[in-house]
Design a protein around this motif. Structure first.
Motif, PDB file in Angstrom:
ATOM      1  N   ASP A  92       0.821  -1.225   0.000  1.00 18.41           N
ATOM      2  CA  ASP A  92       0.000   0.000   0.000  1.00 18.41           C
ATOM      3  C   ASP A  92       0.853   1.272   0.000  1.00 18.41           C
ATOM      4  OD1 ASP A  92      -2.296  -1.421  -0.105  1.00 18.41           O
ATOM      5  OD2 ASP A  92      -2.754  -1.285   2.036  1.00 18.41           O
ATOM      6  N   LYS A  95       1.744   2.712  -3.469  1.00 17.46           N
ATOM      7  CA  LYS A  95       0.710   3.169  -4.403  1.00 17.46           C
ATOM      8  C   LYS A  95       0.788   4.674  -4.616  1.00 17.46           C
ATOM      9  CE  LYS A  95      -2.414  -0.682  -3.756  1.00 17.46           C
ATOM     10  NZ  LYS A  95      -3.562  -1.189  -3.000  1.00 17.46           N
ATOM     11  N   SER A  96       0.147   5.125  -5.713  1.00 16.60           N
ATOM     12  CA  SER A  96       0.374   6.511  -6.124  1.00 16.60           C
ATOM     13  C   SER A  96      -0.220   7.540  -5.163  1.00 16.60           C
ATOM     14  CB  SER A  96      -0.087   6.746  -7.557  1.00 16.60           C
ATOM     15  OG  SER A  96      -1.348   6.192  -7.761  1.00 16.60           O
ATOM     16  N   LEU A 164       7.132  -0.866 -12.306  1.00 20.11           N
ATOM     17  CA  LEU A 164       5.681  -0.996 -12.140  1.00 20.11           C
ATOM     18  C   LEU A 164       5.102  -1.967 -13.167  1.00 20.11           C
ATOM     19  CD1 LEU A 164       4.775   2.748 -11.395  1.00 20.11           C
ATOM     20  CD2 LEU A 164       4.694   0.835  -9.784  1.00 20.11           C
ATOM     21  N   TYR A 168       2.909  -5.137 -12.175  1.00 21.46           N
ATOM     22  CA  TYR A 168       1.458  -5.181 -12.388  1.00 21.46           C
ATOM     23  C   TYR A 168       1.042  -5.514 -13.822  1.00 21.46           C
ATOM     24  CZ  TYR A 168       1.341  -2.712  -7.890  1.00 21.46           C
ATOM     25  OH  TYR A 168       1.497  -2.352  -6.578  1.00 21.46           O
ATOM     26  N   ASN A 174      -2.413   0.753 -11.253  1.00 24.06           N
ATOM     27  CA  ASN A 174      -1.232   1.194 -10.505  1.00 24.06           C
ATOM     28  C   ASN A 174      -0.056   1.566 -11.409  1.00 24.06           C
ATOM     29  OD1 ASN A 174      -2.536   0.821  -8.077  1.00 24.06           O
ATOM     30  ND2 ASN A 174      -1.713  -1.237  -7.758  1.00 24.06           N
TER      31      ASN A 174
END
Ligand code: C5P
Length: 227
Positions: A92, A95-96, A164, A168, A174
């Motif tokens: 978490d 995350k952005s 990233l 993902y 994300n």
């Protein structure tokens, strides 16, 4: 014996966590990523709706934030496990929303003072590779070896994007477009600027055209020299 404390600083995407982790592993040292600590506090601020511009409130929040960085235990690609008040926030905090908030949160002296104290306590036993923005200049000015990694904005954004995508897949919520990553990193560089101090005695390594093993090879003689 070798150096007891190695400080690695540099901007987002300069390669400091990859290099720091591998160097710590080679030496059998403890690896401490201080960015994860600031991210954990930022995560808690968002989670509890604390204003990221309210320094005193964030100081109080940081005070009751029990941030623990520990051995991974789960093999899902994590370098370590991060918990805040017992909750696993390892992914978490990457995350952005957290990435966008973290620089504001870490700009407050109330937050920095607390986390810097904790970082110094962690380095006390020695045999530590500590990674961040201000480790060599502020947190551990007596570190035996200080490395400062740099790379161009374009290269740093490209690395983050590759990371990233590997995690993902190319199309995922994300994974922002490269242009957004460039903008986000540029913004973060700007806010981080005041707390981003290369120590005057740091070895500066420009990593744009170096692979990870090449950066480690560049550092190796300095590690040996400090033995
Ligand atoms: O290294 P990482 O990108 O995870 O760091 C997240 C943020 O935490 C940085 O952008 C910076 O605002 C803050 N930070 C800091 N001092 C450190 C490490 C990180 O202010 N020593």
């Amino acid at each position: 014996s070798g150096p007891q404390c190695i400080a690695i600083d540099g901007p987002a995407g300069s390669g400091k966590s990859t290099i720091g982790e591998q160097l710590a592993r080679q030496l059998g040292y403890l690896y401490v990523d201080t960015g994860a600590m600031y991210r954990a506090v930022a995560w808690l601020a968002l989670h509890e709706d604390v204003d990221i511009n309210d320094g005193p409130a964030l100081g109080r929040l940081a005070q009751r934030a029990d941030v623990v960085i520990s051995h991974p235990h789960i093999s899902d690609g994590r370098q370590y496990t991060v918990t805040v008040n017992g909750q696993d926030v390892t992914w978490d905090i990457r995350k952005s929303d957290v990435t966008r908030a973290v620089s504001a949160v870490s700009s407050h002296p109330e937050v920095r003072k607390l986390l810097i104290e904790q970082q110094r306590a962690m380095a006390k036993q020695g045999r530590v590779v500590m990674v961040g923005r201000d480790i060599g200049a502020v947190v551990l000015p007596d570190a035996e070896l200080k490395i400062y990694l740099t790379a161009s904005l374009a290269e740093r954004a490209r690395r983050r994007h590759t990371e990233l995508v590997e995690r993902y897949g190319a199309v995922h919520e994300n994974v922002p477009p490269l242009e957004d990553l460039i903008r986000d990193i540029e913004r973060r560089d700007d806010i981080d600027h005041d707390n981003m101090r290369p120590a005057i005695d740091a070895i500066v390594i420009e990593t744009d055209y170096l692979s990870v093993p090449q950066v480690l090879d560049t550092i190796a003689p300095y590690v040996e020299d400090t033995v």
